[in-house]
Design an enzyme around this catalytic site. Structure first.
Site, PDB file in Angstrom:
ATOM      1  N   TYR A 130       0.843  -1.209   0.000  1.00 18.13           N
ATOM      2  CA  TYR A 130       0.000   0.000   0.000  1.00 18.13           C
ATOM      3  C   TYR A 130       0.876   1.257   0.000  1.00 18.13           C
ATOM      4  O   TYR A 130       0.581   2.242  -0.660  1.00 18.13           O
ATOM      5  CB  TYR A 130      -0.909   0.017   1.239  1.00 18.13           C
TER       6      TYR A 130
ATOM      7  N   ARG B 199      -3.130   4.820   4.779  1.00 12.81           N
ATOM      8  CA  ARG B 199      -4.446   4.315   5.188  1.00 12.81           C
ATOM      9  C   ARG B 199      -5.524   4.688   4.172  1.00 12.81           C
ATOM     10  O   ARG B 199      -6.409   3.891   3.859  1.00 12.81           O
ATOM     11  CB  ARG B 199      -4.832   4.886   6.558  1.00 12.81           C
TER      12      ARG B 199
ATOM     13  N   ASN C 179     -12.491  -0.421  -4.305  1.00  9.04           N
ATOM     14  CA  ASN C 179     -12.361  -0.594  -5.757  1.00  9.04           C
ATOM     15  C   ASN C 179     -13.652  -1.171  -6.331  1.00  9.04           C
ATOM     16  O   ASN C 179     -14.015  -2.302  -6.018  1.00  9.04           O
ATOM     17  CB  ASN C 179     -11.188  -1.547  -6.025  1.00  9.04           C
TER      18      ASN C 179
ATOM     19  N   CYS D 138      -6.678  -4.906  -7.621  1.00 11.34           N
ATOM     20  CA  CYS D 138      -6.368  -4.509  -6.252  1.00 11.34           C
ATOM     21  C   CYS D 138      -5.853  -5.693  -5.438  1.00 11.34           C
ATOM     22  O   CYS D 138      -5.278  -5.506  -4.369  1.00 11.34           O
ATOM     23  CB  CYS D 138      -7.583  -3.874  -5.581  1.00 11.34           C
ATOM     24  N   HIS D 139      -6.047  -6.918  -5.972  1.00 13.37           N
ATOM     25  CA  HIS D 139      -5.492  -8.084  -5.265  1.00 13.37           C
ATOM     26  C   HIS D 139      -3.963  -8.081  -5.302  1.00 13.37           C
ATOM     27  O   HIS D 139      -3.324  -8.828  -4.588  1.00 13.37           O
ATOM     28  CB  HIS D 139      -6.039  -9.390  -5.859  1.00 13.37           C
TER      29      HIS D 139
ATOM     30  N   GLU E 152      -2.101 -16.294 -10.597  1.00 14.09           N
ATOM     31  CA  GLU E 152      -1.268 -15.446 -11.437  1.00 14.09           C
ATOM     32  C   GLU E 152       0.226 -15.740 -11.290  1.00 14.09           C
ATOM     33  O   GLU E 152       1.057 -15.088 -11.913  1.00 14.09           O
ATOM     34  CB  GLU E 152      -1.528 -13.958 -11.108  1.00 14.09           C
TER      35      GLU E 152
END
Lengths: 171, 253
Positions: B126, B140, B149, B157-158, B185
């Protein structure tokens, strides 16, 4: 109609569905009688409403309240229709090999009326349909088709007498 | 019966489908359709501007009502880009598919745009996203933007994980789905957790003198005997390594 104008001016998104419900049948069947093609009339009806929505979205509430919705919608539709015909003229169109049936119930004598209206010139057909199928006034038609009132009157007159002759010849 | 009165009777009802077409074309309603994904069937919603959301079949209805609330119509996506949807889901990036992110704030949009650039098989913390969007202290806020998302899978976003290296939470059905996706993936989430437990945040290559995020393609391409582990960018810099220009793990310059 005035209630509808007020509703549109107050909350366009909420009221627009009523415009489609109220004006849709007349708009669709008017276009359907002019162009003689079910699918094309559906496309034109849809596109007309979408453009109308976008235009209303940019109008001040005062302007929406004063709008004569029916003739205004028809001005949009007739402009679109003219471009449609022009676009179509520029590209090859497929020949329909089979009748594509529709599930929607069609009013009386459908094929007969398509044939009769097809005999008229396009100006006569548009004017007759707008006057007698849709129910617009002469001045409103003149605005929508962009022709003088006198010419529109003459188109309607000639169109109607040609339709009468055609029907007489049929019997 | 006069010709005039016959003409008046030539009106029927509005054919079915026209009202729906108008609602979809004006954006007063949105269309939805089902697509396959690595997590099973998902629901995708769209409007004339692009794809607006993606969710699991179970969660879709409640979340749509809470977030957007517009009427929904089962429909086919616009022909111009419908064929890009399965590809975008499979590859985990919008590619040529237009996305409509008008339901989120400008900040959230910039976070999601950055997230969409993380390559398949790789992850970023992040804090990296925060740094990349020029808001290094807003970690945050980045976390909640990623959690909200509206188009997961397509905006990947994973691939954003906790700054301590744990894979962290996932709004599309929970962390086990994130684990499954990363595995699918080729990012090896178990190894990521293991590195996190050992406090390994970065890898340096002793031949090139460059340090990277552990999932960067340059690390995966390196010989294991050439790799060293770091717990911070400071440590890597102290030992004379410079930051990779592709995965950009270093402080913003």
């Amino acid at each position: 109609m005035e209630d509808l104008n007020n509703a549109l001016a107050t909350d366009l998104d909420r009221a627009f569905g009523s415009v489609v419900d109220e004006m849709g049948p007349r708009l669709f069947w008017g276009l359907r009688r002019m162009c003689g093609d079910h699918q094309e009339a559906e496309d034109l009806t849809q596109e007309t409403f979408i453009r109308a929505y976008r235009a209303l979205d940019g109008y001040e509430p005062k302007r929406i309240r004063e709008l004569k919705l029916q003739p205004w919608i028809w001005t949009i539709a007739m402009n679109l229709g003219r471009n449609h015909v022009r676009d179509r003229a520029r590209r090859p169109t497929a020949v329909e090999m089979f009748e594509t049936g529709t599930e929607d119930p069609e009013p009386i004598d459908d094929a007969a009326w398509d044939r009769r209206l097809a005999i008229l010139s396009s100006h006569q057909r548009d004017a007759v349909v707008l006057r007698h199928v849709v129910g617009l006034g002469i001045a409103e038609i003149a605005d929508a088709v962009g022709r003088p009132e006198g010419t529109v009157k003459a188109d309607i007159h000639r169109g109607l007498s040609r339709l009468r002759t055609t029907i007489e010849e049929e019997s | 019966m006069t010709v005039e009165s016959q003409l008046e009777s030539l009106i029927g009802s509005l054919p079915g489908g026209v009202s729906e077409g108008v609602a979809l074309g004006t954006g007063l309603a949105e269309g939805y359709d089902f697509y396959p994904s690595a997590l099973g069937q998902v629901v995708v919603t769209f409007n004339p501007n692009g794809v607006s959301s993606l969710d699991t079949v179970d969660l879709f209805e409640d979340r749509w009502a809470a977030r957007i609330g517009k009427p929904l119509i089962r429909a086919e996506a616009p022909q111009a880009w419908a064929s890009h949807i399965p590809e975008a889901i499979e590859r985990g990036t919008p590619g040529k598919l237009p996305v409509d992110l008008s339901s989120v704030t400008d900040f959230q949009r910039s976070v999601l745009a950055k997230t969409a650039t993380i390559p398949r098989g790789e992850v970023r913390p992040y804090g990296w996203v925060a740094k990349e969007v020029e808001r290094p202290k807003a970690v945050r806020a980045v976390g909640s933007a990623v959690a909200r998302n509206p188009i997961p899978l397509i905006i990947p976003c994973h691939r954003v994980v906790r700054t301590d290296g744990h894979i962290g939470n996932y709004s599309l059905g929970g962390p086990h789905n994130k684990h499954e996706l990363l595995e699918y993936e080729g990012a090896d989430p178990d190894q990521l957790e293991m590195l996190a437990a050992q406090n390994i945040r970065l890898n340096g290559n002793t031949t090139t003198g460059i340090y990277c995020h552990p999932t960067c393609r340059h690390v995966r391409r390196s010989r294991e005997s050439n790799l060293v582990a770091f717990s911070s960018t400071e440590q890597a810099a102290e030992e004379g390594f410079r930051a990779c220009k592709d995965c950009r793990p270093g402080p913003k310059t």
